[in-house]
Design an enzyme around this catalytic site. Sequence first.
Site, short mmCIF file in Angstrom:
data_model
loop_
_atom_site.label_atom_id
_atom_site.label_comp_id
_atom_site.label_asym_id
_atom_site.label_seq_id
_atom_site.Cartn_x
_atom_site.Cartn_y
_atom_site.Cartn_z
N HIS A 1 0.85 -1.20 0.00
CA HIS A 1 0.00 0.00 0.00
C HIS A 1 0.88 1.25 0.00
CE1 HIS A 1 1.13 0.30 4.24
NE2 HIS A 1 0.77 1.57 4.14
N ALA B 1 21.57 -4.69 -2.41
CA ALA B 1 21.22 -4.06 -1.15
C ALA B 1 20.90 -2.58 -1.34
CB ALA B 1 22.37 -4.22 -0.15
N LYS C 1 9.66 -0.64 -9.94
CA LYS C 1 9.10 -1.20 -11.17
C LYS C 1 9.44 -2.69 -11.23
CE LYS C 1 13.07 0.36 -13.89
NZ LYS C 1 13.50 1.18 -15.01
#
Length: 170
Positions: A95, A135, A141
């Site tokens: 969210h 890392a 995307k």
Amino acid sequence: MRKTDRYKVKDANSLWRIYKTVPFLKVVKNFIVIQIARYTPFLSVKNWLYRTFLRMDVGKQTSFALMVMPDIMFPERIKVGNNSIIGYNTTLLAHEYLIEEYRIGDVIIGDNVLVGANTTILPGVTIGDNAVVSAASLVHKNVPPGAFVGGNPMKIIYTKEEMEARAEKS
């Protein structure tokens, strides 16, 4: 582009309406379970907590390192495949609450994926099988299968084909 469902809000920012989008008691339960799982050193116990109480789809032999933070509001929208590693202090978000809207999206992590420490994965992202995320990356995307990606914002460092060519040379 990430695949998220978008919900417009009026009168106040979307986080102000948080408990109209997710029940308060669900958030409390999820918070408690996540805090226990973040600190437990037993990988099988973490996976059991995630599957049983958070309804996350967690594959066999998947490892969540210490301090991983799954989404507290919609953990059931997270899927991690078999034999993957989610590195230390990684955040998996399903969210995002913005000023004029909030967005919810599935996070799908394939099989044999390595996600490096301190990475943030945003909602609506799919990470393909056998991918490696370095890392401290911001995964904003989709990641193609077999790719090596990293950075903030994330960029493809090597494609699957480039990774295979490098392996053949060594």
